[in-house]
Motif scaffolding. Structure first.
Motif, PDB file in Angstrom:
ATOM      1  N   ASN A   3       0.833  -1.194   0.000  1.00 40.25           N
ATOM      2  CA  ASN A   3       0.000   0.000   0.000  1.00 40.25           C
ATOM      3  C   ASN A   3       0.876   1.255   0.000  1.00 40.25           C
ATOM      4  OD1 ASN A   3      -1.930   1.944   0.377  1.00 40.25           O
ATOM      5  ND2 ASN A   3      -2.713   1.081   2.283  1.00 40.25           N
ATOM      6  N   THR A   4       0.638   2.169  -0.945  1.00 41.13           N
ATOM      7  CA  THR A   4       1.454   3.380  -1.031  1.00 41.13           C
ATOM      8  C   THR A   4       1.201   4.330   0.131  1.00 41.13           C
ATOM      9  OG1 THR A   4      -0.171   4.434  -2.476  1.00 41.13           O
ATOM     10  CG2 THR A   4       1.679   3.277  -3.532  1.00 41.13           C
ATOM     11  N   ALA A   5       0.127   4.145   0.880  1.00 39.15           N
ATOM     12  CA  ALA A   5      -0.133   4.986   2.046  1.00 39.15           C
ATOM     13  C   ALA A   5       0.899   4.741   3.144  1.00 39.15           C
ATOM     14  CB  ALA A   5      -1.533   4.741   2.581  1.00 39.15           C
ATOM     15  N   SER A   6       1.623   3.631   3.062  1.00 35.08           N
ATOM     16  CA  SER A   6       2.639   3.347   4.075  1.00 35.08           C
ATOM     17  C   SER A   6       3.980   3.993   3.741  1.00 35.08           C
ATOM     18  CB  SER A   6       2.813   1.839   4.244  1.00 35.08           C
ATOM     19  OG  SER A   6       3.356   1.274   3.080  1.00 35.08           O
ATOM     20  N   ILE A   7       4.052   4.717   2.624  1.00 31.42           N
ATOM     21  CA  ILE A   7       5.271   5.438   2.226  1.00 31.42           C
ATOM     22  C   ILE A   7       4.983   6.931   2.342  1.00 31.42           C
ATOM     23  CG2 ILE A   7       6.930   5.849   0.387  1.00 31.42           C
ATOM     24  CD1 ILE A   7       7.122   3.022   0.520  1.00 31.42           C
ATOM     25  N   LEU A   8       5.799   7.643   3.104  1.00 27.56           N
ATOM     26  CA  LEU A   8       5.571   9.056   3.365  1.00 27.56           C
ATOM     27  C   LEU A   8       6.666   9.928   2.766  1.00 27.56           C
ATOM     28  CD1 LEU A   8       4.755   8.722   7.172  1.00 27.56           C
ATOM     29  CD2 LEU A   8       3.119   8.838   5.288  1.00 27.56           C
ATOM     30  N   THR A   9       6.284  11.095   2.293  1.00 29.68           N
ATOM     31  CA  THR A   9       7.255  12.094   1.834  1.00 29.68           C
ATOM     32  C   THR A   9       7.720  12.904   3.045  1.00 29.68           C
ATOM     33  OG1 THR A   9       5.578  13.786   1.455  1.00 29.68           O
ATOM     34  CG2 THR A   9       6.076  12.291  -0.395  1.00 29.68           C
ATOM     35  N   ILE A  10       8.722  13.747   2.852  1.00 32.18           N
ATOM     36  CA  ILE A  10       9.204  14.597   3.944  1.00 32.18           C
ATOM     37  C   ILE A  10       8.086  15.502   4.449  1.00 32.18           C
ATOM     38  CG2 ILE A  10      10.748  16.532   4.481  1.00 32.18           C
ATOM     39  CD1 ILE A  10      12.878  15.174   2.838  1.00 32.18           C
ATOM     40  N   THR A  11       7.292  16.017   3.535  1.00 28.54           N
ATOM     41  CA  THR A  11       6.168  16.881   3.927  1.00 28.54           C
ATOM     42  C   THR A  11       5.173  16.134   4.802  1.00 28.54           C
ATOM     43  OG1 THR A  11       6.419  18.144   1.874  1.00 28.54           O
ATOM     44  CG2 THR A  11       4.308  18.346   3.034  1.00 28.54           C
ATOM     45  N   GLU A  12       4.857  14.908   4.435  1.00 26.13           N
ATOM     46  CA  GLU A  12       3.918  14.106   5.221  1.00 26.13           C
ATOM     47  C   GLU A  12       4.493  13.748   6.586  1.00 26.13           C
ATOM     48  OE1 GLU A  12       1.544  11.963   1.534  1.00 26.13           O
ATOM     49  OE2 GLU A  12       3.446  11.105   2.238  1.00 26.13           O
ATOM     50  N   GLY A  34      21.139  13.790  20.440  1.00 20.99           N
ATOM     51  CA  GLY A  34      20.376  12.938  21.335  1.00 20.99           C
ATOM     52  C   GLY A  34      19.223  12.193  20.688  1.00 20.99           C
ATOM     53  N   VAL A  35      19.090  12.320  19.356  1.00 19.70           N
ATOM     54  CA  VAL A  35      18.000  11.656  18.639  1.00 19.70           C
ATOM     55  C   VAL A  35      18.623  10.780  17.549  1.00 19.70           C
ATOM     56  CG1 VAL A  35      15.966  12.032  17.181  1.00 19.70           C
ATOM     57  CG2 VAL A  35      16.450  13.585  19.070  1.00 19.70           C
ATOM     58  N   PRO A  36      18.213   9.517  17.456  1.00 20.59           N
ATOM     59  CA  PRO A  36      18.790   8.645  16.425  1.00 20.59           C
ATOM     60  C   PRO A  36      18.366   9.080  15.022  1.00 20.59           C
ATOM     61  CG  PRO A  36      17.005   7.532  17.559  1.00 20.59           C
ATOM     62  CD  PRO A  36      17.231   8.821  18.283  1.00 20.59           C
ATOM     63  N   GLN A  37      19.153   8.691  14.052  1.00 16.80           N
ATOM     64  CA  GLN A  37      18.863   9.009  12.650  1.00 16.80           C
ATOM     65  C   GLN A  37      17.590   8.298  12.201  1.00 16.80           C
ATOM     66  OE1 GLN A  37      22.145   8.111  10.093  1.00 16.80           O
ATOM     67  NE2 GLN A  37      21.141   8.873   8.268  1.00 16.80           N
ATOM     68  N   LEU A  38      16.755   9.000  11.440  1.00 16.91           N
ATOM     69  CA  LEU A  38      15.506   8.443  10.926  1.00 16.91           C
ATOM     70  C   LEU A  38      15.796   7.693   9.625  1.00 16.91           C
ATOM     71  CD1 LEU A  38      12.439   8.126  10.875  1.00 16.91           C
ATOM     72  CD2 LEU A  38      12.271  10.435   9.945  1.00 16.91           C
ATOM     73  N   GLU A  52       6.111   2.503   9.057  1.00 12.28           N
ATOM     74  CA  GLU A  52       6.567   1.651  10.171  1.00 12.28           C
ATOM     75  C   GLU A  52       7.921   2.121  10.699  1.00 12.28           C
ATOM     76  OE1 GLU A  52       8.473  -2.328   8.536  1.00 12.28           O
ATOM     77  OE2 GLU A  52       6.582  -1.905   7.523  1.00 12.28           O
ATOM     78  N   TRP A  53       8.801   2.626   9.816  1.00 12.75           N
ATOM     79  CA  TRP A  53      10.096   3.160  10.266  1.00 12.75           C
ATOM     80  C   TRP A  53       9.893   4.400  11.117  1.00 12.75           C
ATOM     81  CZ3 TRP A  53      12.899   3.082   4.886  1.00 12.75           C
ATOM     82  CH2 TRP A  53      13.126   1.751   4.501  1.00 12.75           C
ATOM     83  N   LEU A  54       8.963   5.268  10.695  1.00 11.76           N
ATOM     84  CA  LEU A  54       8.663   6.477  11.460  1.00 11.76           C
ATOM     85  C   LEU A  54       8.116   6.112  12.831  1.00 11.76           C
ATOM     86  CD1 LEU A  54       8.397   9.534  11.735  1.00 11.76           C
ATOM     87  CD2 LEU A  54       6.165   9.351  10.588  1.00 11.76           C
ATOM     88  N   GLU A  55       7.210   5.142  12.890  1.00 17.60           N
ATOM     89  CA  GLU A  55       6.636   4.728  14.170  1.00 17.60           C
ATOM     90  C   GLU A  55       7.693   4.132  15.090  1.00 17.60           C
ATOM     91  OE1 GLU A  55       3.452   2.177  12.902  1.00 17.60           O
ATOM     92  OE2 GLU A  55       2.183   3.875  12.323  1.00 17.60           O
ATOM     93  N   GLN A  56       8.596   3.317  14.529  1.00 14.88           N
ATOM     94  CA  GLN A  56       9.684   2.740  15.332  1.00 14.88           C
ATOM     95  C   GLN A  56      10.606   3.841  15.842  1.00 14.88           C
ATOM     96  OE1 GLN A  56      11.557  -0.040  12.681  1.00 14.88           O
ATOM     97  NE2 GLN A  56       9.981  -1.605  12.962  1.00 14.88           N
ATOM     98  N   GLU A  59       9.044   5.721  18.652  1.00 18.29           N
ATOM     99  CA  GLU A  59       9.063   4.906  19.886  1.00 18.29           C
ATOM    100  C   GLU A  59      10.437   4.937  20.543  1.00 18.29           C
ATOM    101  OE1 GLU A  59       7.417   2.781  22.879  1.00 18.29           O
ATOM    102  OE2 GLU A  59       6.322   3.606  21.158  1.00 18.29           O
ATOM    103  N   THR A  60      11.500   4.826  19.760  1.00 13.56           N
ATOM    104  CA  THR A  60      12.847   4.823  20.330  1.00 13.56           C
ATOM    105  C   THR A  60      13.295   6.211  20.741  1.00 13.56           C
ATOM    106  OG1 THR A  60      13.905   5.011  18.164  1.00 13.56           O
ATOM    107  CG2 THR A  60      13.582   2.788  19.023  1.00 13.56           C
ATOM    108  N   SER A  61      12.673   7.248  20.190  1.00 14.57           N
ATOM    109  CA  SER A  61      13.083   8.624  20.474  1.00 14.57           C
ATOM    110  C   SER A  61      12.312   9.256  21.623  1.00 14.57           C
ATOM    111  CB  SER A  61      12.881   9.506  19.232  1.00 14.57           C
ATOM    112  OG  SER A  61      13.670   9.034  18.171  1.00 14.57           O
ATOM    113  N   LYS A  62      11.248   8.613  22.074  1.00 14.82           N
ATOM    114  CA  LYS A  62      10.434   9.270  23.112  1.00 14.82           C
ATOM    115  C   LYS A  62      11.167   9.285  24.441  1.00 14.82           C
ATOM    116  CE  LYS A  62       7.444   5.504  24.624  1.00 14.82           C
ATOM    117  NZ  LYS A  62       6.073   5.031  24.628  1.00 14.82           N
ATOM    118  N   THR A  63      10.867  10.337  25.208  1.00 16.43           N
ATOM    119  CA  THR A  63      11.504  10.483  26.523  1.00 16.43           C
ATOM    120  C   THR A  63      10.546  10.015  27.603  1.00 16.43           C
ATOM    121  OG1 THR A  63      10.707  12.743  26.693  1.00 16.43           O
ATOM    122  CG2 THR A  63      12.899  12.428  25.774  1.00 16.43           C
TER     123      THR A  63
END
Length: 64
Positions: A3-12, A34-38, A52-56, A59-63
């Protein structure tokens, strides 16, 4: 086919994070202390992020 909805542009990505595109670009190259590379895909000059990469990453970046 995925599904293309799972691919996001920088704007999205910026809309999801409620920040500027410039800030997202800094996150993509790891220039925020202090924030890992996306994780992202390069397609020529375009940079794309799987949802899914953004969500992960969030999750790893939250304080605590």
């Amino acid at each position: 086919m995925e599904n293309t909805a799972s691919i996001l542009t920088i704007t999205e990505v910026a809309e999801v994070l409620r920040c500027s595109k410039a800030h997202v670009q800094k996150a993509l190259v790891g220039k925020i202390a202090g924030v890992p590379q996306l994780a992202h895909l390069n397609m020529g000059r375009r940079k794309l992020v799987r949802r899914e990469w953004l969500e992960q990453w969030m999750e790893t970046s939250k304080t605590r």
